[in-house]
Write a protein that holds these residues in place. Structure first.
Motif, short mmCIF file in Angstrom:
data_model
loop_
_atom_site.label_atom_id
_atom_site.label_comp_id
_atom_site.label_asym_id
_atom_site.label_seq_id
_atom_site.Cartn_x
_atom_site.Cartn_y
_atom_site.Cartn_z
N GLY A 43 -3.43 4.04 -12.70
CA GLY A 43 -3.14 2.62 -12.87
C GLY A 43 -1.71 2.29 -12.47
N HIS A 44 -0.78 3.16 -12.84
CA HIS A 44 0.62 2.97 -12.49
C HIS A 44 0.82 3.08 -10.98
CE1 HIS A 44 1.80 3.39 -16.77
NE2 HIS A 44 0.77 4.22 -16.81
N PHE A 45 0.10 4.02 -10.37
CA PHE A 45 0.18 4.20 -8.92
C PHE A 45 -0.28 2.95 -8.19
CE2 PHE A 45 -2.37 5.19 -5.12
CZ PHE A 45 -1.40 5.68 -4.28
N PHE A 46 -1.43 2.40 -8.57
CA PHE A 46 -1.97 1.25 -7.85
C PHE A 46 -1.18 -0.03 -8.13
CE2 PHE A 46 -5.72 4.09 -7.65
CZ PHE A 46 -5.89 4.06 -6.28
N ARG A 47 -0.57 -0.14 -9.31
CA ARG A 47 0.33 -1.27 -9.55
C ARG A 47 1.56 -1.17 -8.65
NH1 ARG A 47 -1.63 -0.85 -14.86
NH2 ARG A 47 -0.04 0.68 -15.47
N PHE A 48 2.03 0.05 -8.45
CA PHE A 48 3.17 0.26 -7.54
C PHE A 48 2.81 -0.15 -6.12
CE2 PHE A 48 4.98 3.38 -4.47
CZ PHE A 48 6.26 2.84 -4.40
N ILE A 49 1.65 0.30 -5.64
CA ILE A 49 1.22 -0.06 -4.29
C ILE A 49 1.09 -1.58 -4.15
CG2 ILE A 49 -0.64 0.14 -2.59
CD1 ILE A 49 1.05 2.69 -2.93
N GLY A 50 0.52 -2.21 -5.16
CA GLY A 50 0.40 -3.66 -5.14
C GLY A 50 1.75 -4.35 -5.11
N GLY A 51 2.71 -3.80 -5.86
CA GLY A 51 4.05 -4.37 -5.87
C GLY A 51 4.74 -4.24 -4.52
N VAL A 52 4.55 -3.11 -3.85
CA VAL A 52 5.14 -2.93 -2.52
C VAL A 52 4.55 -3.94 -1.54
CG1 VAL A 52 5.34 -1.35 -0.56
CG2 VAL A 52 5.61 -0.48 -2.91
N ILE A 53 3.25 -4.12 -1.59
CA ILE A 53 2.59 -5.08 -0.69
C ILE A 53 3.09 -6.49 -0.96
CG2 ILE A 53 0.38 -6.14 -0.10
CD1 ILE A 53 -0.89 -3.37 -0.64
N THR A 54 3.13 -6.88 -2.23
CA THR A 54 3.49 -8.25 -2.60
C THR A 54 4.96 -8.55 -2.36
OG1 THR A 54 1.75 -8.29 -4.28
CG2 THR A 54 3.52 -9.92 -4.49
N ASN A 55 5.82 -7.64 -2.78
CA ASN A 55 7.25 -7.93 -2.80
C ASN A 55 8.01 -7.40 -1.59
OD1 ASN A 55 7.48 -9.14 -5.56
ND2 ASN A 55 6.65 -7.16 -6.16
N PHE A 56 7.29 -6.77 -0.68
CA PHE A 56 7.96 -6.26 0.52
C PHE A 56 7.22 -6.67 1.79
CE2 PHE A 56 9.22 -3.03 3.64
CZ PHE A 56 10.59 -3.07 3.50
N PHE A 57 6.02 -6.16 1.97
CA PHE A 57 5.31 -6.41 3.22
C PHE A 57 4.91 -7.88 3.39
CE2 PHE A 57 4.64 -1.79 2.78
CZ PHE A 57 5.12 -1.39 4.01
N LEU A 58 4.32 -8.48 2.38
CA LEU A 58 3.82 -9.84 2.54
C LEU A 58 4.94 -10.86 2.72
CD1 LEU A 58 0.76 -10.08 0.11
CD2 LEU A 58 0.79 -9.81 2.59
N ILE A 59 6.05 -10.65 2.03
CA ILE A 59 7.17 -11.60 2.17
C ILE A 59 7.63 -11.66 3.62
CG2 ILE A 59 9.60 -11.99 1.60
CD1 ILE A 59 9.01 -10.98 -1.22
#
Length: 305
Positions: A43-59
């Protein structure tokens, strides 16, 4: 500073510093095979991946294709020109992901699965917070530098292809590698970690040396400015707390930048360190009086010329 010593005991740490690959004896494969699939870490791993996508790649991508129109500030500084563009350093720069993945592997191997997974989960949460905090600045003000259009090898082609180069301040490269050192230091202070002091110190020296090397490379390959370094260290202190990463820690890292490098003039090293230290202190002073740690960074960017 331990990594600057030249006796035989510390030679491996000097090598780790130069290559940017501390803890190379711990396989990244262990982390890839365990962490996404363990009940304690998935769960912690997938929240991290989601955070990278949201706060880095998508921006970046939303700005690139015109969905958003966030102001973009060029954050180059004249002192950046005193650090020559050095393409050969790109391998260390791109070892950024391997750097923290090997720390996961070290925690699993040396602390055992039960204890190691607990701290790996905490490590994911810490990294997720860093991306979220950096994203809270990026979403209001994008930043870039005048990086060279150098595409003479595959590594630089990958960088130019996948990195729109709009998320410079604060530098996540800097915040994460410096934060890795602080995080592992904190883990090693816990009562359920039974490694010897000698092994703890050895591992921390390796991580510290690798962190300093990677921070230097963001400047050598012109992915960041010295402004990005100061802002990242400030973010680490003011988002995670002085007890976790202190102003003394920021001073230590700043003071050790380019200490083992001979391709930057001594006077330039002093100027660069002095500027980074001064900007960190300026942001910290404003941060102590502000309702949010982000405001001093955003104020600096909006006024920067």
């Amino acid at each position: 500073m331990a990594v600057m010593m030249n006796d035989s005991k510390d030679s491996q740490h000097f090598i780790a510093y130069k290559t940017g690959k501390p803890l190379a004896r711990f396989s990244v494969l262990r982390s890839y095979l365990i962490l996404p699939f363990s009940r304690k870490s998935a769960g912690h791993f997938f929240r991290f991946i989601g955070g990278v996508i949201t706060n880095f790649f998508l921006i970046q991508q939303k700005q690139k294709i015109g969905i958003t129109h966030i102001p973009v500030v060029h954050v180059d500084h004249p002192l950046d020109e005193k650090i020559a563009f050095t393409p050969g350093k790109v391998k260390i720069y791109l070892d950024f992901v391997g750097f923290f993945i090997r720390i996961f592997s070290m925690l699993l191997k040396r602390l055992g699965l039960k204890t190691g997974l607990k701290y790996c989960a905490d490590f994911f949460d810490f990294l997720t917070r860093l991306y979220k905090n950096a994203g809270s600045v990026y979403s209001q003000c994008l930043t870039t530098t005048d990086r060279p259009h150098y595409k003479k090898n595959l590594r630089f082609l990958v960088i130019h292809l996948f990195d729109p180069h709009l998320l410079c301040v604060p530098s996540l490269h800097v915040a994460i590698v410096a934060g890795c050192w602080a995080f592992v230091r904190d883990v090693f202070s816990q009562k359920d970690v039974f490694l010897s002091d000698e092994e703890k110190n050895s591992i921390l020296e390796e991580i510290y040396g690798g962190a300093v090397a990677i921070i230097e490379t963001v400047l050598y390959v012109k992915q960041h400015s010295i402004n990005c370094v100061a802002a990242a260290l400030y973010m680490l202190t003011f988002s995670e707390g002085e007890d976790f990463f202190s102003s003394a820690d920021a001073d230590k890292i700043t003071g050790d930048l380019f200490a083992l490098q001979n391709d930057v003039e001594a006077s330039a090293k002093d100027e660069i360190r002095s500027y980074i230290s001064g900007l960190y202190k300026k942001l910290a002073s404003a941060g102590e009086k502000s309702s949010s740690w982000q405001k001093p960074v955003l104020d600096f960017l909006r006024q920067y010329k």
